[in-house]
Design a protein around this motif. Sequence first.
Motif, short mmCIF file in Angstrom:
data_model
loop_
_atom_site.label_atom_id
_atom_site.label_comp_id
_atom_site.label_asym_id
_atom_site.label_seq_id
_atom_site.Cartn_x
_atom_site.Cartn_y
_atom_site.Cartn_z
N TRP A 13 0.84 -1.20 0.00
CA TRP A 13 0.00 0.00 0.00
C TRP A 13 0.88 1.26 0.00
CZ3 TRP A 13 -4.54 2.01 -0.92
CH2 TRP A 13 -4.90 3.24 -0.35
N LEU A 14 1.89 1.30 0.87
CA LEU A 14 2.79 2.46 0.92
C LEU A 14 3.55 2.61 -0.39
CD1 LEU A 14 4.44 2.67 4.44
CD2 LEU A 14 2.76 4.18 3.42
N LEU A 22 -2.48 5.32 -8.64
CA LEU A 22 -3.87 5.23 -8.19
C LEU A 22 -4.52 3.92 -8.60
CD1 LEU A 22 -5.10 8.90 -8.83
CD2 LEU A 22 -4.19 7.89 -6.73
N ALA A 23 -4.13 3.36 -9.74
CA ALA A 23 -4.69 2.07 -10.17
C ALA A 23 -4.26 0.95 -9.20
CB ALA A 23 -4.25 1.74 -11.59
N ALA A 24 -3.00 0.96 -8.79
CA ALA A 24 -2.53 -0.05 -7.83
C ALA A 24 -3.19 0.16 -6.47
CB ALA A 24 -1.01 0.01 -7.70
N MET A 25 -3.39 1.40 -6.08
CA MET A 25 -4.06 1.69 -4.82
C MET A 25 -5.50 1.17 -4.87
SD MET A 25 -2.60 5.51 -4.04
CE MET A 25 -3.38 5.71 -2.45
N ARG A 26 -6.18 1.37 -6.00
CA ARG A 26 -7.56 0.91 -6.15
C ARG A 26 -7.64 -0.62 -5.93
NH1 ARG A 26 -12.09 2.91 -7.99
NH2 ARG A 26 -11.12 4.75 -8.90
N ALA A 42 -14.06 3.61 -2.65
CA ALA A 42 -12.72 3.76 -3.22
C ALA A 42 -12.63 4.99 -4.11
CB ALA A 42 -12.35 2.50 -4.00
N ASP A 43 -13.68 5.29 -4.87
CA ASP A 43 -13.65 6.45 -5.77
C ASP A 43 -13.42 7.74 -4.99
OD1 ASP A 43 -14.04 4.85 -8.00
OD2 ASP A 43 -16.21 5.23 -8.09
N ALA A 44 -14.12 7.90 -3.87
CA ALA A 44 -13.98 9.12 -3.06
C ALA A 44 -12.58 9.19 -2.45
CB ALA A 44 -15.04 9.15 -1.96
N TRP A 45 -12.06 8.07 -1.96
CA TRP A 45 -10.72 8.05 -1.37
C TRP A 45 -9.70 8.45 -2.42
CZ3 TRP A 45 -9.12 4.10 2.84
CH2 TRP A 45 -7.79 4.30 3.23
N LEU A 46 -9.78 7.84 -3.59
CA LEU A 46 -8.79 8.12 -4.64
C LEU A 46 -8.92 9.52 -5.20
CD1 LEU A 46 -8.79 4.63 -6.34
CD2 LEU A 46 -7.05 5.59 -4.81
N ALA A 47 -10.12 10.08 -5.20
CA ALA A 47 -10.29 11.48 -5.62
C ALA A 47 -9.57 12.41 -4.64
CB ALA A 47 -11.78 11.83 -5.72
#
Length: 130
Positions: A13-14, A22-26, A42-47
């Motif tokens: 994750w880090l 962002l794709a890997a985080m998703r 996930a969409d809100a977090w990544l935004a």
Amino acid sequence: MTPDALRCFFEDWLDASNRHDLAAMRELLAPEVRRAGAPAGADAWLADVAELLAAFPDYRWKRIQLVVEEDRVAAHLRTRGTHRGVYRGIRPTGRHVGVAAFGFYRVRNGRIVEYAGSDDEVALTAQLTG
């Protein structure tokens, strides 16, 4: 997941976060992930992450301490970055910022399903305006 597997998961994750991938985080977030005090999903977090990275293109998270218990990870992180874009309405200052972040993550089936913590946005904003 075993404690060692959770530690490896968090390092992944880090790593994805520090690569600004962002794709890997998703892939490491449950689609319906809940965050205390913030919009779910996930969409809100990544935004939110994308907004942070647009303003601080060199932003990094450094692990200070990690504690694992059952399906949870508690992390003390140190963040840093240079203010190069608009952030929360604050025009770029060129200032270097750094804040302590504390987070509690619950992981299920290899994805973060719940998060509660503090990235200390007040301290970050104070460094930009003070």
